[in-house]
Design an enzyme around this catalytic site. Structure first.
Site, short mmCIF file in Angstrom:
data_model
loop_
_atom_site.label_atom_id
_atom_site.label_comp_id
_atom_site.label_asym_id
_atom_site.label_seq_id
_atom_site.Cartn_x
_atom_site.Cartn_y
_atom_site.Cartn_z
N GLY A 1 -23.02 -30.31 -10.22
CA GLY A 1 -23.58 -28.97 -10.37
C GLY A 1 -22.56 -27.85 -10.49
O GLY A 1 -22.90 -26.67 -10.43
N SER B 1 -22.08 -32.99 -13.64
CA SER B 1 -21.99 -31.96 -14.69
C SER B 1 -21.96 -32.51 -16.11
O SER B 1 -21.33 -31.91 -16.99
CB SER B 1 -20.78 -31.05 -14.45
OG SER B 1 -20.96 -30.30 -13.28
N HIS C 1 -26.91 -40.31 -2.34
CA HIS C 1 -26.54 -39.11 -3.09
C HIS C 1 -25.84 -38.13 -2.14
O HIS C 1 -26.23 -37.98 -0.99
CB HIS C 1 -27.79 -38.46 -3.71
CG HIS C 1 -27.44 -37.43 -4.75
ND1 HIS C 1 -26.96 -36.19 -4.41
CD2 HIS C 1 -27.46 -37.48 -6.11
CE1 HIS C 1 -26.72 -35.51 -5.53
NE2 HIS C 1 -27.01 -36.28 -6.58
N LYS D 1 -33.93 -33.89 -8.89
CA LYS D 1 -33.79 -33.20 -7.59
C LYS D 1 -35.13 -32.59 -7.18
O LYS D 1 -36.17 -33.16 -7.45
CB LYS D 1 -32.67 -32.17 -7.65
CG LYS D 1 -31.38 -32.72 -8.25
CD LYS D 1 -30.23 -31.80 -8.12
CE LYS D 1 -29.07 -32.33 -8.92
NZ LYS D 1 -27.80 -32.17 -8.28
N GLU E 1 -19.91 -40.40 -8.46
CA GLU E 1 -20.20 -38.97 -8.57
C GLU E 1 -19.23 -38.18 -7.70
O GLU E 1 -19.47 -38.00 -6.49
CB GLU E 1 -21.63 -38.68 -8.10
CG GLU E 1 -22.70 -39.36 -8.91
CD GLU E 1 -24.00 -38.54 -8.89
OE1 GLU E 1 -24.43 -38.15 -9.97
OE2 GLU E 1 -24.54 -38.30 -7.80
C1 PEP Z 1 -26.62 -35.36 -9.62
O1 PEP Z 1 -27.34 -34.63 -8.94
O2 PEP Z 1 -26.60 -36.59 -9.41
C2 PEP Z 1 -25.80 -34.76 -10.68
C3 PEP Z 1 -24.97 -35.52 -11.33
O3 PEP Z 1 -26.02 -33.43 -10.90
P1 PEP Z 1 -25.41 -32.55 -12.12
O4 PEP Z 1 -25.54 -33.35 -13.37
O5 PEP Z 1 -26.23 -31.31 -12.13
O6 PEP Z 1 -23.97 -32.30 -11.79
#
Ligand code: PEP
Length: 249
Positions: A173, A210, A98, A12, A167
């Site tokens: 997050g 996460s 994303h 990020k 995702e």
């Molecule tokens: C992401 O940003 O693609 C992601 C999976 O973030 P996190 O692992 O922090 O949930």
């Protein structure tokens, strides 16, 4: 779960010049025989792409960008980077779709243009899809995934250069994760959509949301996934390495 799993680090908007030391440690790990088949992809901010590529050049660690502009040609797009520029510094991958970019305006049409432009520049794509909490509560998950896939891949011929990253937005997050059986179910829905739309039998599908050192032992029981897209936990190199080690044993 097989040895040739993907571990994709999405940094990020984090990371500075000192972060090169982190990559060095991961490169060292990737040279260990045990992890030879593991596919590690680092997606740092644009400012570090070139630096990370130079470091990882003679290793299995690949470099990816976190986004790209839709225009294939150079143009008056202040602040933007297109697939051609990303490819020119040696990166092999780009994350497209994303949720953090969908929130700020990337709709399915725009994502479709970005994917086309990235494929034309011979980049591999990490194509993010997933439902919000509201969509999940309203039982819209399957139709959202269908529309993200069908519209995102509109007029794109079947190919193996797209990795699907499931995702769930509510998991990114937040520390919240799907139960393994729910994740298996969603992966199977995604496979059916891709099969129906593209007749592609074995798409590569990674999970993101996460993932951390505490829950990786549980996630690795989900045999239908081909790896992980990791945000927060990948910014801590020790954690990222531990996740890889725990997944492959
Ligand atoms: C992401 O940003 O693609 C992601 C999976 O973030 P996190 O692992 O922090 O949930």
């Amino acid at each position: 779960m097989t040895n040739n799993m993907f571990f994709i680090a999405n940094w990020k908007m984090f990371g500075d010049n000192k972060s090169v030391n982190s990559v060095k440690k991961v490169i060292k790990l990737s040279k260990d025989k045990k992890f030879k088949k593991v596919q590690i992809v680092y997606c740092p901010p644009y400012t570090l792409l070139d630096k990370f590529f130079r470091l990882s050049k003679n290793s299995n660690v690949k470099i990816g960008s976190q986004n790209c502009h839709y225009s294939e040609k150079p143009g008056p797009f202040t602040g933007s980077i297109n697939a051609n520029l990303i490819k020119s510094i040696g990166a092999e991958y780009v994350i497209i779709g994303h949720s953090e970019n969908r929130f700020t305006g990337d709709n399915n049409n725009l994502i479709n243009s970005k994917i086309k432009s990235a494929l034309n520049n011979k980049l591999k794509i990490i194509f993010c899809i997933g439902e919000t909490l509201k969509e999940k509560r309203n039982k819209k998950t399957n139709s959202i995934l269908n529309s993200q896939i069908v519209n995102g891949l509109k007029n794109i011929k079947k190919n193996n250069n797209i990795i699907f990253a499931y995702e769930p937005v509510w998991s990114i997050g937040t520390g919240l994760v799907p139960k393994n059986r729910d994740l298996e179910k969603q992966i199977s829905v995604i496979k059916k959509i891709i099969m129906r739309f593209w007749k592609l039998k074995n798409p590569k599908i990674v999970y993101g949301g996460s993932v951390n050192i505490k829950n990786i032992n549980n996630f690795k029981k989900v045999s239908s996934i081909n790896g992980f897209l990791i945000g927060g936990a990948s910014q801590n190199t020790k954690n990222f390495i531990d996740i890889i080690k725990k997944s492959i044993n």
